[in-house]
Design an enzyme around this catalytic site. Structure first.
Site, PDB file in Angstrom:
ATOM      1  CD  GLU A 117      -2.850  -1.296   2.213  1.00 21.10           C
ATOM      2  OE1 GLU A 117      -3.862  -1.975   2.012  1.00 21.10           O
ATOM      3  OE2 GLU A 117      -2.660  -0.663   3.246  1.00 21.10           O
TER       4      GLU A 117
ATOM      5  CB  CYS B 150       2.733   7.337   3.154  1.00 15.08           C
ATOM      6  SG  CYS B 150       3.120   6.230   4.508  1.00 15.08           S
TER       7      CYS B 150
ATOM      8  CB  CYS C 174       5.682  -5.082   9.797  1.00 17.32           C
ATOM      9  SG  CYS C 174       7.032  -4.360  10.780  1.00 17.32           S
TER      10      CYS C 174
ATOM     11  CB  CYS D  84       4.183  -2.084  17.143  1.00 17.22           C
ATOM     12  SG  CYS D  84       5.904  -1.791  16.727  1.00 17.22           S
TER      13      CYS D  84
ATOM     14  CB  CYS E 202      -0.344   6.205  11.324  1.00 14.07           C
ATOM     15  SG  CYS E 202       0.373   7.738  10.835  1.00 14.07           S
TER      16      CYS E 202
END
Ligand code: SAH
Ligand code: SF4
Length: 333
Positions: A48, A93, A100, A104, A325
């Site tokens: 993305e 972005c 990932c 987190c 985000c």
């Protein structure tokens, strides 16, 4: 590459090179002008990429950061008329990995797990595809790049840096208009400090101490805040440049006044010219956090500013299309 004879192109293809542009397979357009793209890689994986037109007042004029920073504003404040591509300023972005591995706890991309690294061509290609779509005139239009999409750039270090070289040397985008964000991969920061061609750097700090950080970013077990700060001190800064610290505000977790005091002391004692980008947490399905209260966000920011730490509130962009985000989880279905 039609300038090359067909036989040469065929030879390249047989040698395993792929010549072509990444394809924007789907585009989602937000009411605030943000566009999110699903970009298809040659093996069919999608990543993305997000396009954010900036308002005329976006730049701080202090040379310190990308254009999306803004002083106190209500989260979700209505967009101003200037905030369109008519101003010929935008931020792209960019993703660095499919998924990932960092895990987190507040991030949707983490839920994907790590699928694979992107190649340098795939990273720079996202930018090329988006520039083409908006008929950007590089060198005349004001384009900022933030490597803050899917993935951890410093866990794909070589390809990420090769992409930076492509973007600067072949596409003409200055590295001073690029910002790379890392969750704090210590060996990556150490290598980065020695680079000649160097985008600006942001550390996703997200907590004022190791205890809170470990709960929301398990990677803290491996690398402590003090060690990260020590590595950051070795990164050369341009005149007037500050080290950016991103801080995602999670309601009841890291958003108290006490947390703000501790953060301020940490950064003032760090020996770094620091600035903080506050990001109101964007919710996602199955993520057990809550958004901070607007008054807590304001108090947090005010405390940082009053104690001498520049602090900016990042406006959420494209929340309605899951482009803000941490919301970059593939939503093809
Ligand atoms: N992997 C890199 C860059 C991509 S994440 C990094 O972590 O720095 C970019 C930023 O988005 C990080 O600062 C991260 O803390 C923040 N982020 C992740 N999930 C978020 C969410 N749900 N809401 C708001 N910010 C989020
Ligand atoms: Fe990865 Fe960054 Fe999300 Fe952490 S915040 S899981 S490092 S993309």
């Amino acid at each position: 590459m039609t300038a090359l004879p067909k036989s040469v192109r065929e030879l390249l293809r047989q040698s395993g090179f792929q010549v072509g542009m990444p394809r924007i397979a789907q585009a989602f357009v937000s009411t605030d002008g943000t566009e999110r793209y699903l970009v298809t890689c040659p093996d069919g994986e999608t990543v993305e990429t997000v396009w954010m037109p900036n308002g005329d007042d976006g730049e701080l004029g202090d040379g310190s950061d990308a254009a999306a920073d803004e002083e106190v504003k209500e989260p979700g404040a209505p967009r101003r008329a200037s905030e369109t591509w008519v101003s010929r300023r935008a931020t792209i972005c960019v993703s660095s990995q499919v998924g990932c591995a960092v895990n987190c706890q507040f991030c949707l991309t983490a839920k994907l797990g790590m699928k694979r690294n992107l190649t340098a061509g795939e990273i720079a290609g996202q930018v090329a595809a988006v520039l083409n779509r908006h008929q950007v005139r590089v060198g005349r239009d004001r384009i900022n790049l933030v490597f803050m999409g899917m993935g951890e750039p410093f866990l794909n270090y070589d390809n990420f840096m090769a992409a930076v070289h492509l973007l600067v040397e072949c596409m003409g985008i200055p590295e001073s208009r690029m910002t790379v964000s890392t969750s704090g991969i210590l060996p990556g920061i150490e290598r980065f400090a020695k680079e000649k061609l160097r985008p600006k750097l942001a550390l996703s700090l997200n907590a004022p101490n190791d205890g809170i950080r470990e709960n929301i970013m398990p990677i803290t077990r491996k690398w402590k805040i003090e060690d990260l700060l020590a590595a950051l001190r070795e990164v050369p800064l341009r005149p007037r440049e500050r080290m950016t610290f991103e801080y995602v505000l999670l309601g009841g977790v890291n958003d108290s006044l006490q947390n703000a005091r501790e953060l301020s002391a940490l950064l003032r004692n760090s020996g770094l010219p620091a600035k903080v980008n506050l990001i109101v947490w964007n919710p996602g399905p199955d993520i057990p956090y809550r958004m901070p209260k607007p008054e807590d966000v304001a108090a947090f920011q005010q405390h940082l500013i009053a104690s001498g730490v520049p602090a900016f509130l990042r406006r959420p962009r494209g929340r309605d299309i899951y482009a803000a985000c941490g919301q970059l989880k593939r939503t093809m279905e």
